[in-house]
Design a protein around this motif. Sequence first.
Motif, PDB file in Angstrom:
ATOM      1  N   ARG A   4     -33.384  15.118  51.815  1.00 51.14           N
ATOM      2  CA  ARG A   4     -33.362  16.747  52.519  1.00 51.14           C
ATOM      3  C   ARG A   4     -34.428  17.286  51.244  1.00 51.14           C
ATOM      4  NH1 ARG A   4     -28.946  18.426  51.748  1.00 51.14           N
ATOM      5  NH2 ARG A   4     -28.039  16.446  51.557  1.00 51.14           N
ATOM      6  N   GLU A   5     -35.401  17.986  52.040  1.00 53.07           N
ATOM      7  CA  GLU A   5     -35.797  18.974  50.412  1.00 53.07           C
ATOM      8  C   GLU A   5     -35.116  20.855  50.113  1.00 53.07           C
ATOM      9  OE1 GLU A   5     -39.671  19.928  52.119  1.00 53.07           O
ATOM     10  OE2 GLU A   5     -40.197  18.567  51.874  1.00 53.07           O
ATOM     11  N   ARG A   6     -34.434  21.443  51.003  1.00 51.13           N
ATOM     12  CA  ARG A   6     -32.992  22.153  50.512  1.00 51.13           C
ATOM     13  C   ARG A   6     -32.077  21.802  49.913  1.00 51.13           C
ATOM     14  NH1 ARG A   6     -35.570  26.733  53.225  1.00 51.13           N
ATOM     15  NH2 ARG A   6     -32.856  27.857  53.068  1.00 51.13           N
ATOM     16  N   LEU A   7     -31.670  22.206  49.205  1.00 52.00           N
ATOM     17  CA  LEU A   7     -29.815  22.102  49.382  1.00 52.00           C
ATOM     18  C   LEU A   7     -29.090  22.340  49.985  1.00 52.00           C
ATOM     19  CD1 LEU A   7     -29.123  21.477  45.914  1.00 52.00           C
ATOM     20  CD2 LEU A   7     -28.523  23.533  44.860  1.00 52.00           C
ATOM     21  N   ARG A   8     -28.325  21.670  49.583  1.00 50.63           N
ATOM     22  CA  ARG A   8     -26.777  22.369  51.010  1.00 50.63           C
ATOM     23  C   ARG A   8     -25.321  22.480  50.256  1.00 50.63           C
ATOM     24  NH1 ARG A   8     -26.408  18.264  55.911  1.00 50.63           N
ATOM     25  NH2 ARG A   8     -28.838  18.952  56.427  1.00 50.63           N
ATOM     26  N   ILE A   9     -24.614  23.449  50.502  1.00 51.00           N
ATOM     27  CA  ILE A   9     -23.979  24.018  49.470  1.00 51.00           C
ATOM     28  C   ILE A   9     -22.050  23.538  50.134  1.00 51.00           C
ATOM     29  CG2 ILE A   9     -22.475  24.994  47.775  1.00 51.00           C
ATOM     30  CD1 ILE A   9     -24.767  26.420  47.123  1.00 51.00           C
ATOM     31  N   ALA A  10     -21.733  22.662  49.918  1.00 52.13           N
ATOM     32  CA  ALA A  10     -19.991  22.895  51.452  1.00 52.13           C
ATOM     33  C   ALA A  10     -19.293  23.872  50.659  1.00 52.13           C
ATOM     34  CB  ALA A  10     -19.770  21.388  51.426  1.00 52.13           C
ATOM     35  N   MET A  11     -19.071  24.825  50.886  1.00 47.45           N
ATOM     36  CA  MET A  11     -17.989  26.395  51.447  1.00 47.45           C
ATOM     37  C   MET A  11     -16.563  26.043  52.082  1.00 47.45           C
ATOM     38  SD  MET A  11     -19.747  29.420  49.695  1.00 47.45           S
ATOM     39  CE  MET A  11     -19.257  30.154  51.269  1.00 47.45           C
ATOM     40  N   ALA A 196     -19.975  18.982  41.967  1.00 47.26           N
ATOM     41  CA  ALA A 196     -21.384  18.088  41.980  1.00 47.26           C
ATOM     42  C   ALA A 196     -20.848  16.890  41.914  1.00 47.26           C
ATOM     43  CB  ALA A 196     -22.470  18.393  40.999  1.00 47.26           C
ATOM     44  N   PRO A 197     -22.252  15.540  42.647  1.00 45.11           N
ATOM     45  CA  PRO A 197     -21.885  14.354  41.806  1.00 45.11           C
ATOM     46  C   PRO A 197     -22.337  14.385  40.527  1.00 45.11           C
ATOM     47  CG  PRO A 197     -23.668  15.245  43.255  1.00 45.11           C
ATOM     48  CD  PRO A 197     -23.002  16.115  42.540  1.00 45.11           C
ATOM     49  N   CYS A 198     -22.148  13.818  39.441  1.00 44.45           N
ATOM     50  CA  CYS A 198     -22.419  12.977  38.026  1.00 44.45           C
ATOM     51  C   CYS A 198     -23.974  12.975  38.186  1.00 44.45           C
ATOM     52  CB  CYS A 198     -21.690  12.505  37.464  1.00 44.45           C
ATOM     53  SG  CYS A 198     -19.717  12.398  37.647  1.00 44.45           S
ATOM     54  N   ALA A 199     -24.308  12.108  38.788  1.00 43.00           N
ATOM     55  CA  ALA A 199     -25.529  11.930  39.253  1.00 43.00           C
ATOM     56  C   ALA A 199     -26.786  12.932  40.228  1.00 43.00           C
ATOM     57  CB  ALA A 199     -25.958  10.472  39.403  1.00 43.00           C
ATOM     58  N   LEU A 200     -26.712  14.029  39.484  1.00 36.63           N
ATOM     59  CA  LEU A 200     -28.198  14.924  40.240  1.00 36.63           C
ATOM     60  C   LEU A 200     -28.837  14.463  40.714  1.00 36.63           C
ATOM     61  CD1 LEU A 200     -27.218  18.599  37.865  1.00 36.63           C
ATOM     62  CD2 LEU A 200     -25.864  17.496  39.743  1.00 36.63           C
ATOM     63  N   PRO A 201     -29.368  15.445  41.939  1.00 38.07           N
ATOM     64  CA  PRO A 201     -30.619  14.613  42.500  1.00 38.07           C
ATOM     65  C   PRO A 201     -31.985  15.801  41.604  1.00 38.07           C
ATOM     66  CG  PRO A 201     -29.500  16.729  43.524  1.00 38.07           C
ATOM     67  CD  PRO A 201     -28.610  15.990  42.691  1.00 38.07           C
ATOM     68  N   VAL A 202     -33.120  14.487  41.579  1.00 35.26           N
ATOM     69  CA  VAL A 202     -34.077  14.878  40.920  1.00 35.26           C
ATOM     70  C   VAL A 202     -35.194  15.408  41.590  1.00 35.26           C
ATOM     71  CG1 VAL A 202     -33.692  12.819  39.081  1.00 35.26           C
ATOM     72  CG2 VAL A 202     -34.884  12.061  40.495  1.00 35.26           C
ATOM     73  N   ASP A 203     -35.443  15.474  42.709  1.00 32.92           N
ATOM     74  CA  ASP A 203     -36.189  15.959  44.121  1.00 32.92           C
ATOM     75  C   ASP A 203     -35.968  18.187  43.338  1.00 32.92           C
ATOM     76  OD1 ASP A 203     -34.057  16.190  45.072  1.00 32.92           O
ATOM     77  OD2 ASP A 203     -34.731  15.024  46.837  1.00 32.92           O
ATOM     78  N   GLY A 206     -33.238  19.714  42.578  1.00 35.87           N
ATOM     79  CA  GLY A 206     -32.463  19.653  41.000  1.00 35.87           C
ATOM     80  C   GLY A 206     -33.440  20.670  41.094  1.00 35.87           C
ATOM     81  N   ASP A 207     -34.411  21.448  41.558  1.00 32.73           N
ATOM     82  CA  ASP A 207     -34.825  22.510  40.804  1.00 32.73           C
ATOM     83  C   ASP A 207     -33.956  23.512  41.531  1.00 32.73           C
ATOM     84  OD1 ASP A 207     -37.041  21.122  39.979  1.00 32.73           O
ATOM     85  OD2 ASP A 207     -38.586  21.158  42.071  1.00 32.73           O
ATOM     86  N   ALA A 208     -33.574  23.608  43.130  1.00 29.64           N
ATOM     87  CA  ALA A 208     -32.891  25.057  43.546  1.00 29.64           C
ATOM     88  C   ALA A 208     -31.272  24.952  42.672  1.00 29.64           C
ATOM     89  CB  ALA A 208     -32.760  24.491  44.913  1.00 29.64           C
ATOM     90  N   ILE A 209     -30.812  23.864  41.938  1.00 33.13           N
ATOM     91  CA  ILE A 209     -29.251  23.456  41.672  1.00 33.13           C
ATOM     92  C   ILE A 209     -29.749  23.978  39.954  1.00 33.13           C
ATOM     93  CG2 ILE A 209     -28.030  21.863  40.205  1.00 33.13           C
ATOM     94  CD1 ILE A 209     -28.225  19.828  42.417  1.00 33.13           C
ATOM     95  N   GLU A 210     -31.195  23.880  39.390  1.00 33.45           N
ATOM     96  CA  GLU A 210     -31.704  24.588  38.282  1.00 33.45           C
ATOM     97  C   GLU A 210     -31.486  26.309  38.316  1.00 33.45           C
ATOM     98  OE1 GLU A 210     -34.785  24.024  35.586  1.00 33.45           O
ATOM     99  OE2 GLU A 210     -33.960  21.326  35.993  1.00 33.45           O
ATOM    100  N   LEU A 211     -31.868  26.636  39.249  1.00 30.76           N
ATOM    101  CA  LEU A 211     -32.227  27.892  39.879  1.00 30.76           C
ATOM    102  C   LEU A 211     -30.537  28.353  39.812  1.00 30.76           C
ATOM    103  CD1 LEU A 211     -34.592  29.926  41.834  1.00 30.76           C
ATOM    104  CD2 LEU A 211     -32.563  30.088  42.546  1.00 30.76           C
ATOM    105  N   LEU A 212     -30.217  28.191  40.613  1.00 31.02           N
ATOM    106  CA  LEU A 212     -28.510  28.635  40.953  1.00 31.02           C
ATOM    107  C   LEU A 212     -27.524  27.865  39.329  1.00 31.02           C
ATOM    108  CD1 LEU A 212     -26.419  29.015  43.377  1.00 31.02           C
ATOM    109  CD2 LEU A 212     -25.797  26.752  43.385  1.00 31.02           C
ATOM    110  N   LEU A 213     -28.510  27.219  38.791  1.00 34.74           N
ATOM    111  CA  LEU A 213     -27.002  27.088  37.586  1.00 34.74           C
ATOM    112  C   LEU A 213     -27.368  28.935  36.509  1.00 34.74           C
ATOM    113  CD1 LEU A 213     -26.920  24.079  36.929  1.00 34.74           C
ATOM    114  CD2 LEU A 213     -25.323  25.034  37.489  1.00 34.74           C
TER     115      LEU A 213
END
Length: 298
Positions: A4-11, A196-203, A206-213
């Motif tokens: 997927r290109e979009r990040l999906r967060i479970a809440m 998150a999984p210990c291995a983060l996505p690198v696509d 991953g950029d969206a995770i960085e932005l969120l963090l």
Amino acid sequence: MNPRERLRIAMQKSGRLSEPAFELLERCGLSFRQSRDKLFCYGEGEPIDLLLVRDDDIPALIAQGVCDLGIVGRNVLEEYACTGGGEACVPLQALRGLGFGACRLAIAVPQERAYAGPQSLRGLRIATSSPGLLRRWLERHGIAAQVVTLAGSVEIAPRLGTAEAICDLVQTGSTLAAHQLREVDTVLESEAVLAAPCALPVDERGDAIELLLRRLDGVNRVRGSRLLQLLVERSAVDAIARLLPGAPKPTVLELAGQPGEVMLQALCSDELDWRQLERIKQAGARELFVLPVERALA
Ligand code: ATP
Ligand code: ZN
């Protein structure tokens, strides 16, 4: 699993963590449009969507790759590490503590029962909804006890005669008191975390995770902080700096046409109550302002 290109967060869909989790994401500048079945929230600005589920399902959804991240209690995440997934268990991590949903997984016994440490639980039946965490704790203390797993209403087990002790989530302790139970030990301190999984996505995700963090850290850095601004004689700057809560490094600004006086600004880790302000004023400050801080970007 298609990438997927979009990040999906479970809440959590509805419960203690839902509202504060939404608020936190809002403070991170994210906004969402909810699907008609209220299961999915589509991110409007950033490529970040939400899936609204039961909190207990969140670790498995991340492990299966259905979601990339989750906002969930540390207790649920660690319970999954103890019991979830079995051999297929994908290792998960807590990327950040989120500063809400604080509680503890605690051992409680009826008021009248003596307790002199974990050894007092030897041979007892202990009711809990977190069997994995309880077993791990008992093993660490070398205690053999019987773990009785219940889906809910753990606190009534002693009165029903199905257990002699319980291991349950406690925030204020009022539920325990209402059931004549006494909190005697802590199994785990918990708060909501970004899982998150210990291995983060690198696509792209991953950029969206960085932005969120980055944004989470910006929100976190100023949580409870205030910007203190005041005028003071240059000679009293050091004395004032020593009085600032959290010992921040103040910024000292020149004032046009007033060589002896400066403006001092400092990001204080604390709310700054009247007493603190009065002490700072006594040290020579005037024109004190305490300003709220919305966000910060280092
Ligand atoms: P769901 O329907 O999503 O399964 P739930 O009943 O399991 O809901 P809540 O009671 O809303 O969940 O609790 C969610 C999380 O909130 C807990 O896993 C825990 O991390 C945290 N929490 C904070 N304080 C408490 C408390 N006093 N009791 C239970 N959970 C608490
Ligand atoms: Zn739950």
